[in-house]
Structure formats: structure tokens, C-alpha cells
Design a protein around this motif. Sequence first.
Motif, PDB file in Angstrom:
ATOM      1  N   TRP A   1      46.355  27.347  42.631  1.00 33.86           N
ATOM      2  CA  TRP A   1      46.244  27.341  44.635  1.00 33.86           C
ATOM      3  C   TRP A   1      46.707  28.222  44.763  1.00 33.86           C
ATOM      4  CZ3 TRP A   1      48.249  28.296  49.173  1.00 33.86           C
ATOM      5  CH2 TRP A   1      47.304  28.108  50.714  1.00 33.86           C
ATOM      6  N   THR A   2      47.482  28.969  44.357  1.00 31.63           N
ATOM      7  CA  THR A   2      47.760  30.060  45.158  1.00 31.63           C
ATOM      8  C   THR A   2      47.461  31.487  44.351  1.00 31.63           C
ATOM      9  OG1 THR A   2      49.829  30.762  44.087  1.00 31.63           O
ATOM     10  CG2 THR A   2      50.654  30.089  46.237  1.00 31.63           C
ATOM     11  N   ALA A   3      47.245  31.028  42.990  1.00 30.76           N
ATOM     12  CA  ALA A   3      46.447  32.113  42.516  1.00 30.76           C
ATOM     13  C   ALA A   3      45.096  32.326  43.169  1.00 30.76           C
ATOM     14  CB  ALA A   3      46.811  31.982  41.102  1.00 30.76           C
ATOM     15  N   THR A   4      44.133  31.269  43.417  1.00 25.96           N
ATOM     16  CA  THR A   4      43.123  30.845  43.180  1.00 25.96           C
ATOM     17  C   THR A   4      42.648  31.226  44.778  1.00 25.96           C
ATOM     18  OG1 THR A   4      43.101  28.762  43.069  1.00 25.96           O
ATOM     19  CG2 THR A   4      42.581  29.987  41.677  1.00 25.96           C
ATOM     20  N   THR A   5      43.090  29.886  45.746  1.00 30.93           N
ATOM     21  CA  THR A   5      42.537  29.726  47.111  1.00 30.93           C
ATOM     22  C   THR A   5      43.160  31.015  47.860  1.00 30.93           C
ATOM     23  OG1 THR A   5      41.448  27.084  46.850  1.00 30.93           O
ATOM     24  CG2 THR A   5      42.325  28.297  48.946  1.00 30.93           C
ATOM     25  N   ALA A   6      44.262  31.158  47.867  1.00 27.60           N
ATOM     26  CA  ALA A   6      45.310  32.175  48.795  1.00 27.60           C
ATOM     27  C   ALA A   6      44.648  33.870  47.757  1.00 27.60           C
ATOM     28  CB  ALA A   6      47.307  31.507  48.683  1.00 27.60           C
ATOM     29  N   GLY A   7      44.014  33.936  46.918  1.00 30.01           N
ATOM     30  CA  GLY A   7      44.600  35.347  46.259  1.00 30.01           C
ATOM     31  C   GLY A   7      45.545  35.658  45.898  1.00 30.01           C
ATOM     32  N   LEU A   8      46.851  35.137  45.366  1.00 29.14           N
ATOM     33  CA  LEU A   8      47.944  35.787  44.880  1.00 29.14           C
ATOM     34  C   LEU A   8      48.020  36.696  43.707  1.00 29.14           C
ATOM     35  CD1 LEU A   8      50.681  36.174  46.652  1.00 29.14           C
ATOM     36  CD2 LEU A   8      51.444  34.561  45.660  1.00 29.14           C
ATOM     37  N   PRO A   9      48.349  37.433  43.317  1.00 29.38           N
ATOM     38  CA  PRO A   9      48.209  38.361  41.536  1.00 29.38           C
ATOM     39  C   PRO A   9      48.950  36.882  40.986  1.00 29.38           C
ATOM     40  CG  PRO A   9      48.948  40.220  43.548  1.00 29.38           C
ATOM     41  CD  PRO A   9      48.946  38.898  44.216  1.00 29.38           C
ATOM     42  N   TRP A  10      48.484  36.742  39.435  1.00 26.81           N
ATOM     43  CA  TRP A  10      48.825  35.534  38.910  1.00 26.81           C
ATOM     44  C   TRP A  10      50.417  36.089  38.719  1.00 26.81           C
ATOM     45  CZ3 TRP A  10      51.439  36.220  34.363  1.00 26.81           C
ATOM     46  CH2 TRP A  10      51.230  37.461  33.648  1.00 26.81           C
TER      47      TRP A  10
ATOM     48  N   ALA B   1      52.122  34.343  41.688  1.00 22.40           N
ATOM     49  CA  ALA B   1      51.842  32.719  41.797  1.00 22.40           C
ATOM     50  C   ALA B   1      52.624  32.540  40.685  1.00 22.40           C
ATOM     51  CB  ALA B   1      50.519  33.136  41.710  1.00 22.40           C
TER      52      ALA B   1
ATOM     53  N   PRO C   1      44.794  30.355  36.252  1.00 27.22           N
ATOM     54  CA  PRO C   1      44.890  32.176  36.286  1.00 27.22           C
ATOM     55  C   PRO C   1      44.411  32.426  34.306  1.00 27.22           C
ATOM     56  CG  PRO C   1      46.387  31.500  37.836  1.00 27.22           C
ATOM     57  CD  PRO C   1      46.134  30.584  36.947  1.00 27.22           C
TER      58      PRO C   1
END
Length: 320
Positions: free
Chosen positions: A88-97, A100, A153
Motif C-alpha cells: 500500500w505504501t509503495a503504490t497508493t501512498a507513492g513511497l519509494p519501494w 516501503a 513493487p
Amino acid sequence: MSGNVLARRSPTSVWLAENAAFAALVVLVVALSLLSSDFLSVTNLLNVAVQAAVTAILAFGATFVIVAGGIDLSVGSVAALSATALAWTATTAGLPWGLATLVSPAVGVVCGLVNAGLIAYGKLPPFIATLAMMGIARGLALVISQGRPIAMPEAVSHVGERIGPYLPIPVIVMVIMGVVAAVILGRTYPGRAMYAIGGNEEAARLSGIEVGRQKLITYALSGGFAAVAGIVLAGRLASAQPQAAAGYELDAIAAVVIGGASLSGGKGRALGTFIGALILAVLRNGLNLLSVSAFWQQVVIGVVIALAVLVDTLRRRGTN
């Protein structure tokens, strides 16, 4: 008296008593290799190792808890929550993998700390505290994902792949986590404290061990290992699934017990847990090769677990 009994036993019987899980694994491998010509193929053995990886990593974390005289029923749910948080943090929240990926073990450690806080300071029985966390973690995974799988990711999904034709990455991770668990149990103060607390918690407290703090470390390690297992499982599935690893906590506990740990605490080792996880994977794989019904497989696994606990009970009676 028990010392005299041990003195009269042959070296072979003593070795078998201390390495019953390894002996059982050898017998199982020999029997299945005779019953199925496909069992010893390289492809099948690699498949067994990959199947054992997630259970073994979860079980390494559970070993800490069981050695310390506790139980952790939440590891499967924590694995699912940790993987879901990563995705979720890597996709929806846009955090670098890369960042994340750090979120996942952090979530696992926090879940473990909550478990330990409820047990050490809230005085809840470990069974109840971790049962509650099992429901909380699974529910949070469903809330975050809205009940749907979330794609991992691409860089993280490679965890489920192989290096070359014969080196599965999940197996590499399993071995690394096993070495880490062995070092913690055998070479560190927290590891020695786990054995002391599991052997006699009150005596450990009187000897100067800060039991509450050590329980925080123990359950945090269990949560961290569960998070790594969740990443490996999500890598194999190429997605974080909120219902993933359901029931894995029972397999993890079974692997620890089959590997020679005592549910009463104070006894257990990482190598034994690894062998226990292999026994479960080999047994399931062999039964599949022999076309045994999945329903009967559950019966067989249950019998094996019951026998392992019975052996532990008889062994403890023999030393009293």
C-alpha cells in the motif's frame, strides 16, 4: 536418578533422543524416495525447499517466543499485514519501494511490541493477547487493502524468483534468517535470557534479568521475522493479499515443536525448527506425489504434531 538412567543408555539412544527430528526427516526422505521416483528429482527438492521457506521463517520467530515460555498465534496475520502495508505504501501512498520495504518489518515489530506489552505489563495470558492481535492484524490488512490484493513493487516481487536455475531467493532468505535466529539464541544476552525465562521466570527475575524488557525483545523479534516471511510470501504471489498466511501460525508452532522445542519453555534451537519446517514440507509434498487426498493430509499432519508433543511430554517426565 535420571542421571543414572542417562548413564546406562547407549550413545546411539542418547543421540536419537536429542536428534529425533533429524532422524525422522531421514526416515521420511528415504521412505518417500522409495515410494515415488519423482521425490528426489532436483525440481521437486527445490519445490520442497521453497514450500518450507515461509513456514520456517515464521517458525524461527516463534522459536524465540516458545523458548521463553510463551506462544504467538498472530504471526500469520502479522505477516499479511506487514506485506499489505508495504504494498500500500509503495503504490497508493507513492513511497519509494526501498522505504516501503522498511515499513514492513517496522509494522511487524510494532505488532510484537504490542503483544509483549499486553503480556508483560497488562498481565494477559500470551494465548489471549496474541489471539487478539491475530484478529486485529488481519482486520487492519483487510481495511488497508479493502479486501483486495495489492500488487507488489516489481523490485520486491523478485524476492519470489530464482538466481539462475537452481537457487530460489526464498530459500536464501530462509537460510539467512535461520542463521540470524541461531546467533541470537546461542550468542546473545537476549537469547540466553529467553532460555532463562522459559525455564523459570521467577528465578530469572531474581537473578537480575529484566523480564518485561526481554519479553518486549522476544515478541518484537517474532513480529519482525513474521514481516520478513510476509515479504517472501508476497514476492512469491507477486501481490500482497490480506487473507494470505491464514493458518500459517499453526504450521510455525508445529515446526518448532516437531523440531524438539518444549511448549513449557526453556528448550529449543533454530536448527531443530528448520528441520521441523522441512518435515512438514516434505510430508505434504510426499503425500501430494502419492495422490493422497488433501483431507487425509490434514489428518496425517495432525497426528505428526500430536506425536511430537507426546514425545516432548514423555521426555520431560523422564528428566523429572
